[in-house]
Design a protein around this motif. Structure first.
Motif, short mmCIF file in Angstrom:
data_model
loop_
_atom_site.label_atom_id
_atom_site.label_comp_id
_atom_site.label_asym_id
_atom_site.label_seq_id
_atom_site.Cartn_x
_atom_site.Cartn_y
_atom_site.Cartn_z
N GLY A 1 0.14 3.51 4.25
CA GLY A 1 1.03 2.41 4.55
C GLY A 1 1.36 1.54 3.35
N SER A 2 0.47 1.51 2.37
CA SER A 2 0.67 0.64 1.20
C SER A 2 1.31 1.36 0.01
CB SER A 2 -0.67 0.06 0.75
OG SER A 2 -1.55 1.08 0.31
N ARG A 3 1.66 2.62 0.16
CA ARG A 3 2.09 3.40 -0.99
C ARG A 3 3.37 2.83 -1.62
NH1 ARG A 3 3.95 5.69 3.53
NH2 ARG A 3 5.99 6.71 3.54
N ASP A 4 4.33 2.37 -0.80
CA ASP A 4 5.59 1.86 -1.36
C ASP A 4 5.36 0.60 -2.18
OD1 ASP A 4 6.98 3.91 -0.15
OD2 ASP A 4 7.43 2.75 1.66
N PHE B 1 1.70 -9.92 10.30
CA PHE B 1 1.85 -8.50 10.61
C PHE B 1 2.64 -8.28 11.89
CE2 PHE B 1 0.90 -4.08 10.83
CZ PHE B 1 0.59 -3.72 9.53
N GLY B 2 2.49 -9.16 12.87
CA GLY B 2 3.19 -8.97 14.13
C GLY B 2 4.69 -9.06 14.00
N GLU B 3 5.19 -9.83 13.05
CA GLU B 3 6.63 -9.99 12.87
C GLU B 3 7.15 -9.30 11.62
OE1 GLU B 3 7.22 -14.17 12.79
OE2 GLU B 3 6.58 -14.47 14.87
N ALA B 4 6.30 -8.58 10.91
CA ALA B 4 6.72 -7.95 9.66
C ALA B 4 7.63 -6.76 9.94
CB ALA B 4 5.50 -7.50 8.87
N ASP B 5 8.50 -6.50 8.98
CA ASP B 5 9.43 -5.39 9.12
C ASP B 5 9.79 -4.87 7.74
OD1 ASP B 5 11.09 -3.53 10.26
OD2 ASP B 5 12.79 -4.90 10.49
N GLY B 6 10.04 -3.59 7.66
CA GLY B 6 10.50 -2.99 6.41
C GLY B 6 9.43 -3.01 5.32
N PHE B 7 9.84 -3.44 4.15
CA PHE B 7 8.96 -3.41 2.99
C PHE B 7 7.80 -4.38 3.11
CE2 PHE B 7 7.82 -4.08 -1.48
CZ PHE B 7 7.74 -2.76 -1.91
N GLN B 8 7.96 -5.42 3.93
CA GLN B 8 6.87 -6.38 4.11
C GLN B 8 5.64 -5.73 4.71
OE1 GLN B 8 7.89 -9.73 6.57
NE2 GLN B 8 6.00 -10.83 6.13
N VAL B 9 5.83 -4.75 5.58
CA VAL B 9 4.69 -4.04 6.17
C VAL B 9 3.88 -3.35 5.09
CG1 VAL B 9 4.02 -2.20 7.75
CG2 VAL B 9 5.89 -3.74 8.36
N SER B 10 4.55 -2.71 4.15
CA SER B 10 3.86 -2.04 3.05
C SER B 10 3.10 -3.04 2.19
CB SER B 10 4.85 -1.25 2.21
OG SER B 10 4.19 -0.56 1.17
N ALA B 11 3.71 -4.21 1.94
CA ALA B 11 3.03 -5.24 1.14
C ALA B 11 1.79 -5.75 1.86
CB ALA B 11 3.99 -6.38 0.85
N GLY C 1 13.49 -11.97 -0.07
CA GLY C 1 13.86 -11.30 -1.31
C GLY C 1 13.02 -10.08 -1.62
N ASP C 2 12.14 -9.67 -0.69
CA ASP C 2 11.26 -8.52 -0.90
C ASP C 2 10.47 -8.65 -2.20
OD1 ASP C 2 11.47 -7.12 1.42
OD2 ASP C 2 13.02 -5.74 0.72
N THR C 3 9.99 -9.86 -2.45
CA THR C 3 9.13 -10.11 -3.61
C THR C 3 7.77 -10.56 -3.10
OG1 THR C 3 11.03 -10.80 -4.93
CG2 THR C 3 8.85 -11.43 -5.73
N TYR C 4 6.74 -9.83 -3.49
CA TYR C 4 5.43 -10.08 -2.92
C TYR C 4 4.36 -10.10 -4.02
CZ TYR C 4 7.87 -8.81 1.35
OH TYR C 4 8.77 -8.75 2.37
N GLY C 5 3.41 -11.00 -3.83
CA GLY C 5 2.24 -11.07 -4.68
C GLY C 5 1.10 -11.71 -3.90
N ALA C 6 -0.09 -11.18 -4.02
CA ALA C 6 -1.20 -11.59 -3.17
C ALA C 6 -2.21 -12.47 -3.88
CB ALA C 6 -1.91 -10.35 -2.62
N PHE C 7 -1.86 -13.03 -5.05
CA PHE C 7 -2.86 -13.79 -5.80
C PHE C 7 -3.33 -15.01 -5.01
CE2 PHE C 7 -4.04 -17.14 -8.84
CZ PHE C 7 -5.08 -16.49 -9.48
#
Length: 318
Positions: A51-54, A277-287, A73-79
């Motif tokens: 699931g996290s490969r993308d 996670f319940g409302e995530a869609d598209g690339f956000q799920v992978s992030a 904007g499909d910009t993600y960072g987990a710091f």
């Protein structure tokens, strides 16, 4: 003819085929169940990896050091979430370990009457049985309003430090740390108590026999003898704190804006997953899957470190 001890031993070793069949069946069942645990763990890991490969291919290790989280904007960072997870867990551990080990000593070392020790032990067990959502509600309506004047005083006194630089306005990192203390305290206390009770009474008697005081015996003999078990309990509590979700989600503020301040709202990986996670869609799920993979690796690192520390301490104090 009189049977010799060797003949008796031979007769004892002869077992009916039914018993052998039961042993073989039990052995096979144990292997199957143990294999199922490994298969489940491998399945979870493979699911998260797939699931996290993308997100992993797009962001790489930069995901660990960037704090931007922008689903639009499909910009993600987990710091921010990684920082919140580590800081809240470590600070909770620093507070809970002295309290938990001290309570275990209080219960096991006959410092007070038996009835009071039993009452305290029962209260610790009941605290462990409280659901996390109930603790979260208590944190919102009781603990946080009670702590707010204290946190405001900290800000006024130590506001020049980055860790107290923001004005407390409600949910934040500090209340989340304290609710984690409440949640991991029973784990540390229970395991420390069991470890202290497993110390052979001969060690206590030997310590008293050479003229040590009670506290010298506790600090120099009993605690070192139980330190491997206590350390295992501490590391187990650390893993629980890192993965705790509901109570922390309700009180931490769930903000992805990074701040060094413990008085500001923050986030953890588990809270971020629960919220989005319940409302995530598209690339956000992978992030989010990528963040979940990081949390799994952190907990795996904690468990490996726990095994190493316990093994070293067991060899040192064996």
């Amino acid at each position: 003819m009189v049977a010799t001890p060797r003949d008796d031993l031979f007769l004892l070793r002869r077992r009916p085929p039914q018993e052998k069949l039961v042993d073989q069946g039990f052995r096979l069942l144990s292997v199957v169940l143990a294999s199922l645990v490994g298969l489940v763990l491998a399945g979870i890991l493979l699911t998260v990896l797939w699931g996290s490969r993308d997100a992993a291919m797009r962001f790489g290790l930069q995901f660990l050091v960037v704090s931007d989280w922008d689903p639009a904007g499909d910009t993600y960072g987990a710091f921010t979430a990684i920082y919140g997870t580590i800081v809240s867990s470590v600070l909770a551990l620093l507070i809970a370990v002295p309290l938990g080990v001290g309570t275990a000593i209080f219960i096991t070392e006959n410092l007070i009457p038996l009835r009071i020790r039993q009452t305290v032990g029962l209260m610790v067990e009941l605290l462990a049985a409280i659901p996390s959502v109930v603790l979260g509600l208590w944190a919102i309506f009781v603990m946080e309003p009670f702590l707010r004047p204290i946190l405001e005083l900290l800000h006024q006194t130590l506001g020049w430090l980055p860790f107290f630089s923001t004005v407390p306005q409600g949910p934040g990192m500090a209340p989340a740390v304290l609710i984690l203390v409440v949640m991991i305290l029973p784990i540390i206390t229970a395991i420390s108590r069991d470890s202290l009770q497993q110390v052979p009474p001969e060690l206590r008697q030997a310590a008293y026999g050479v003229g040590t005081t009670r506290w010298d015996a506790i600090l120099r003999v009993i605690l070192p003898a139980a330190v491997s078990g206590i350390t295992g309990g501490v590391m187990l509590a650390l893993g629980r704190a890192m993965g705790e979700t509901m109570a922390v989600t309700m009180i931490i503020g769930n903000s992805n804006n990074f701040s060094w301040s413990l008085l500001a709202p923050g986030n953890t990986i588990a809270s971020m997953l629960a919220n989005q996670f319940g409302e995530a869609d598209g690339f956000q799920v992978s992030a989010l899957m990528y963040a979940a993979l990081i949390l799994m690796l952190l907990t795996l690192l904690v468990n490996v470190l726990a095994q190493w520390v316990v093994r070293r301490l067991s060899l040192k104090y064996a």
